[in-house]
Design a protein around this motif. Structure first.
Motif, PDB file in Angstrom:
ATOM      1  N   ALA A   9     -19.522  -9.228   1.495  1.00 56.28           N
ATOM      2  CA  ALA A   9     -18.757 -10.457   1.257  1.00 56.28           C
ATOM      3  C   ALA A   9     -19.731 -11.618   1.331  1.00 56.28           C
ATOM      4  CB  ALA A   9     -17.634 -10.616   2.278  1.00 56.28           C
ATOM      5  N   VAL A  10     -19.470 -12.675   0.535  1.00 57.49           N
ATOM      6  CA  VAL A  10     -20.487 -13.726   0.395  1.00 57.49           C
ATOM      7  C   VAL A  10     -20.008 -15.105   0.832  1.00 57.49           C
ATOM      8  CG1 VAL A  10     -21.665 -12.504  -1.468  1.00 57.49           C
ATOM      9  CG2 VAL A  10     -19.842 -14.132  -2.028  1.00 57.49           C
ATOM     10  N   ASN A  11     -18.733 -15.228   1.191  1.00 55.04           N
ATOM     11  CA  ASN A  11     -18.194 -16.553   1.528  1.00 55.04           C
ATOM     12  C   ASN A  11     -17.510 -16.491   2.892  1.00 55.04           C
ATOM     13  OD1 ASN A  11     -17.428 -19.252   1.245  1.00 55.04           O
ATOM     14  ND2 ASN A  11     -15.579 -18.761   0.084  1.00 55.04           N
ATOM     15  N   VAL A  12     -18.270 -16.040   3.880  1.00 56.33           N
ATOM     16  CA  VAL A  12     -17.708 -15.799   5.210  1.00 56.33           C
ATOM     17  C   VAL A  12     -18.281 -16.802   6.200  1.00 56.33           C
ATOM     18  CG1 VAL A  12     -17.249 -14.056   6.962  1.00 56.33           C
ATOM     19  CG2 VAL A  12     -17.767 -13.345   4.613  1.00 56.33           C
ATOM     20  N   ARG A  13     -17.399 -17.485   6.913  1.00 51.37           N
ATOM     21  CA  ARG A  13     -17.882 -18.387   7.952  1.00 51.37           C
ATOM     22  C   ARG A  13     -16.912 -18.479   9.114  1.00 51.37           C
ATOM     23  NH1 ARG A  13     -17.040 -21.401   3.265  1.00 51.37           N
ATOM     24  NH2 ARG A  13     -15.617 -23.175   3.362  1.00 51.37           N
ATOM     25  N   ASP A  14     -17.501 -18.720  10.278  1.00 48.84           N
ATOM     26  CA  ASP A  14     -16.772 -18.932  11.522  1.00 48.84           C
ATOM     27  C   ASP A  14     -16.442 -20.417  11.608  1.00 48.84           C
ATOM     28  OD1 ASP A  14     -16.074 -19.389  14.238  1.00 48.84           O
ATOM     29  OD2 ASP A  14     -17.337 -17.735  14.907  1.00 48.84           O
ATOM     30  N   LEU A  15     -15.182 -20.723  11.884  1.00 54.87           N
ATOM     31  CA  LEU A  15     -14.743 -22.114  11.901  1.00 54.87           C
ATOM     32  C   LEU A  15     -14.871 -22.752  13.280  1.00 54.87           C
ATOM     33  CD1 LEU A  15     -11.735 -21.584   9.517  1.00 54.87           C
ATOM     34  CD2 LEU A  15     -13.884 -22.722   8.988  1.00 54.87           C
ATOM     35  N   GLY A  16     -15.708 -22.180  14.113  1.00 52.18           N
ATOM     36  CA  GLY A  16     -16.027 -22.817  15.383  1.00 52.18           C
ATOM     37  C   GLY A  16     -17.054 -23.917  15.202  1.00 52.18           C
ATOM     38  N   GLY A  17     -17.059 -24.864  16.127  1.00 52.51           N
ATOM     39  CA  GLY A  17     -18.040 -25.938  16.107  1.00 52.51           C
ATOM     40  C   GLY A  17     -17.693 -27.100  15.220  1.00 52.51           C
ATOM     41  N   ILE A  18     -16.478 -27.137  14.683  1.00 50.41           N
ATOM     42  CA  ILE A  18     -16.072 -28.251  13.823  1.00 50.41           C
ATOM     43  C   ILE A  18     -15.616 -29.416  14.700  1.00 50.41           C
ATOM     44  CG2 ILE A  18     -14.342 -29.017  12.142  1.00 50.41           C
ATOM     45  CD1 ILE A  18     -14.499 -26.260  10.888  1.00 50.41           C
ATOM     46  N   ASN A  36     -12.700 -11.817  -0.495  1.00 45.47           N
ATOM     47  CA  ASN A  36     -12.032 -10.534  -0.259  1.00 45.47           C
ATOM     48  C   ASN A  36     -12.956  -9.537   0.444  1.00 45.47           C
ATOM     49  OD1 ASN A  36     -13.063  -8.351  -2.297  1.00 45.47           O
ATOM     50  ND2 ASN A  36     -12.867 -10.210  -3.524  1.00 45.47           N
ATOM     51  N   LEU A  37     -12.344  -8.572   1.088  1.00 38.49           N
ATOM     52  CA  LEU A  37     -13.062  -7.665   1.992  1.00 38.49           C
ATOM     53  C   LEU A  37     -13.195  -6.258   1.433  1.00 38.49           C
ATOM     54  CD1 LEU A  37     -11.232  -8.776   5.275  1.00 38.49           C
ATOM     55  CD2 LEU A  37     -13.344  -9.715   4.303  1.00 38.49           C
ATOM     56  N   GLN A  38     -13.034  -6.105   0.109  1.00 35.32           N
ATOM     57  CA  GLN A  38     -13.029  -4.776  -0.489  1.00 35.32           C
ATOM     58  C   GLN A  38     -14.366  -4.051  -0.355  1.00 35.32           C
ATOM     59  OE1 GLN A  38      -9.497  -5.581  -0.863  1.00 35.32           O
ATOM     60  NE2 GLN A  38     -10.011  -3.661  -1.834  1.00 35.32           N
ATOM     61  N   ASP A  39     -15.453  -4.818  -0.318  1.00 34.51           N
ATOM     62  CA  ASP A  39     -16.783  -4.203  -0.431  1.00 34.51           C
ATOM     63  C   ASP A  39     -17.568  -4.188   0.881  1.00 34.51           C
ATOM     64  OD1 ASP A  39     -16.320  -3.953  -3.194  1.00 34.51           O
ATOM     65  OD2 ASP A  39     -17.048  -5.985  -3.558  1.00 34.51           O
ATOM     66  N   VAL A 147      -8.928 -15.084   7.806  1.00 34.97           N
ATOM     67  CA  VAL A 147      -8.034 -15.405   6.698  1.00 34.97           C
ATOM     68  C   VAL A 147      -8.820 -15.279   5.396  1.00 34.97           C
ATOM     69  CG1 VAL A 147      -6.591 -17.183   5.633  1.00 34.97           C
ATOM     70  CG2 VAL A 147      -6.666 -16.961   8.129  1.00 34.97           C
ATOM     71  N   HIS A 148      -8.246 -14.590   4.413  1.00 33.57           N
ATOM     72  CA  HIS A 148      -8.974 -14.451   3.139  1.00 33.57           C
ATOM     73  C   HIS A 148      -8.006 -14.327   1.982  1.00 33.57           C
ATOM     74  CE1 HIS A 148      -8.458 -10.204   1.785  1.00 33.57           C
ATOM     75  NE2 HIS A 148      -8.129 -10.006   3.045  1.00 33.57           N
ATOM     76  N   CYS A 149      -8.533 -14.570   0.785  1.00 33.73           N
ATOM     77  CA  CYS A 149      -7.822 -14.296  -0.461  1.00 33.73           C
ATOM     78  C   CYS A 149      -8.810 -13.555  -1.359  1.00 33.73           C
ATOM     79  CB  CYS A 149      -7.256 -15.574  -1.079  1.00 33.73           C
ATOM     80  SG  CYS A 149      -8.438 -16.935  -1.267  1.00 33.73           S
ATOM     81  N   ALA A 150      -8.950 -13.937  -2.611  1.00 34.73           N
ATOM     82  CA  ALA A 150      -9.929 -13.285  -3.482  1.00 34.73           C
ATOM     83  C   ALA A 150     -11.302 -13.930  -3.354  1.00 34.73           C
ATOM     84  CB  ALA A 150      -9.454 -13.322  -4.933  1.00 34.73           C
ATOM     85  N   ALA A 151     -11.354 -15.248  -3.556  1.00 34.78           N
ATOM     86  CA  ALA A 151     -12.621 -15.981  -3.484  1.00 34.78           C
ATOM     87  C   ALA A 151     -12.831 -16.654  -2.131  1.00 34.78           C
ATOM     88  CB  ALA A 151     -12.679 -17.035  -4.586  1.00 34.78           C
ATOM     89  N   GLY A 152     -11.753 -16.791  -1.351  1.00 36.30           N
ATOM     90  CA  GLY A 152     -11.866 -17.529  -0.091  1.00 36.30           C
ATOM     91  C   GLY A 152     -11.974 -19.023  -0.315  1.00 36.30           C
ATOM     92  N   LYS A 153     -11.377 -19.516  -1.405  1.00 31.64           N
ATOM     93  CA  LYS A 153     -11.562 -20.911  -1.788  1.00 31.64           C
ATOM     94  C   LYS A 153     -10.255 -21.699  -1.769  1.00 31.64           C
ATOM     95  CE  LYS A 153     -12.528 -21.694  -6.210  1.00 31.64           C
ATOM     96  NZ  LYS A 153     -11.539 -22.584  -6.893  1.00 31.64           N
ATOM     97  N   ASP A 154      -9.285 -21.307  -2.581  1.00 35.65           N
ATOM     98  CA  ASP A 154      -8.071 -22.100  -2.781  1.00 35.65           C
ATOM     99  C   ASP A 154      -6.979 -21.753  -1.769  1.00 35.65           C
ATOM    100  OD1 ASP A 154      -9.134 -23.456  -5.108  1.00 35.65           O
ATOM    101  OD2 ASP A 154      -8.883 -21.560  -6.162  1.00 35.65           O
ATOM    102  N   ARG A 155      -6.450 -20.544  -1.846  1.00 36.62           N
ATOM    103  CA  ARG A 155      -5.393 -20.148  -0.915  1.00 36.62           C
ATOM    104  C   ARG A 155      -5.888 -20.180   0.519  1.00 36.62           C
ATOM    105  NH1 ARG A 155      -3.761 -14.854  -4.437  1.00 36.62           N
ATOM    106  NH2 ARG A 155      -6.001 -14.992  -4.895  1.00 36.62           N
ATOM    107  N   THR A 156      -7.071 -19.619   0.717  1.00 37.58           N
ATOM    108  CA  THR A 156      -7.674 -19.658   2.058  1.00 37.58           C
ATOM    109  C   THR A 156      -7.943 -21.094   2.471  1.00 37.58           C
ATOM    110  OG1 THR A 156      -8.672 -17.482   1.745  1.00 37.58           O
ATOM    111  CG2 THR A 156      -9.673 -18.918   3.410  1.00 37.58           C
TER     112      THR A 156
END
Length: 254
Positions: A9-18, A36-39, A147-156
């Motif tokens: 997966a290429v768009n993964v981040r921890d939302l701590g530290g905001i 998405n987490l398919q791979d 939390v994820h969707c397909a790209a991790g961009k819009d819905r997420t």
């Protein structure tokens, strides 16, 4: 930005530290966002379970997407809770061209300034139950929630923006997190092109239209303030209680 380096997966981040409005920050290891987490590789799964202590996955894709993509590696891990809360009506994913045109016209009428913002407002109008359900899943998670969707961009991006708003994150930092996905957009699109489910739609849209604009999230949150009184008020109108708001705030603040 707390990016996590995974093989699958290429768009993964921890939302701590905001940074938050009161001068503190969100806690690490509580909420993650992803494409998405398919791979995921076996090493990715081990890292998420052992180091991140992942306990809940919130999938925002439609049932049609889930069926087309098949189960990902984490679905075989019994101790990880999986919840499905689609932000799109099920018929919207494989809608005919005429139905899509009608949908786009409705989005333009909803918010003329920004098509993406109009699309996000559609999530709130059409699937408020899923927005609330996703946040409840995060709140209930005894470990890290992803939390994820397909790209991790819009819905997420919408669900995460709501969660961070409840946590008291600074508005500019919520916008900054949303826009950060743009740093990985080329890798995200390359992943999606490798999937039969998503490939046919990727290159129908110009590259610049895939890149998340900070202005889109700013306008979206401003619209919620203007029309609903803010994220907490919108959630309250749709059954998310004050106790749940407090619990989610504590979850994300540590």
């Amino acid at each position: 930005m707390r990016w996590l380096k995974l093989e699958g997966a290429v768009n993964v981040r921890d939302l701590g530290g905001i940074p938050t409005e009161d001068g503190a920050a969100t806690a690490p290891g509580r909420l993650l966002r992803s494409d998405n987490l398919q791979d995921l590789s076996s090493g990715d799964v081990s890292y998420l379970l052992g180091t991140v202590r992942l306990s809940t996955v919130v999938d925002l894709r439609t049932k049609a997407e889930l069926h087309a993509e098949g189960p990902g590696p984490l679905t075989r891990v019994e101790r990880v809770v999986h919840e499905h809360h689609s932000l799109l009506p099920e018929h919207a994913w494989n809608a005919a061209a005429e139905a899509l045109l009608v949908r786009r016209r409705k989005e333009v009428e909803r918010y003329r300034g920004d098509p993406a913002c109009a699309h996000y407002l559609g999530y709130l109008e059409e699937r408020p139950d899923s927005v609330v359900g996703a946040l409840r899943a995060v709140t209930r998670s005894h470990g890290a929630a992803l939390v994820h969707c397909a790209a991790g961009k819009d819905r997420t991006g919408v669900v995460v923006a709501f969660a961070l708003s409840v946590a008291g994150a600074r508005r500019d930092e919520i916008v900054r997190d949303y826009a950060a996905t743009g740093e990985r957009i080329a890798a995200i699109l390359e992943r999606l092109r490798g999937s039969v489910t998503y490939a046919k739609d990727i290159d129908r849209v110009p590259l610049d239209k895939h890149v998340p604009r900070a202005e889109t999230m700013a306008e979206f949150l401003d619209h919620i303030d203007k029309c609903y009184g803010g994220v907490p008020d919108w959630l309250g109108e749709h059954g998310f209680t004050d106790d749940e708001l407090d619990a989610l705030h504590r979850k994300l603040r540590g």
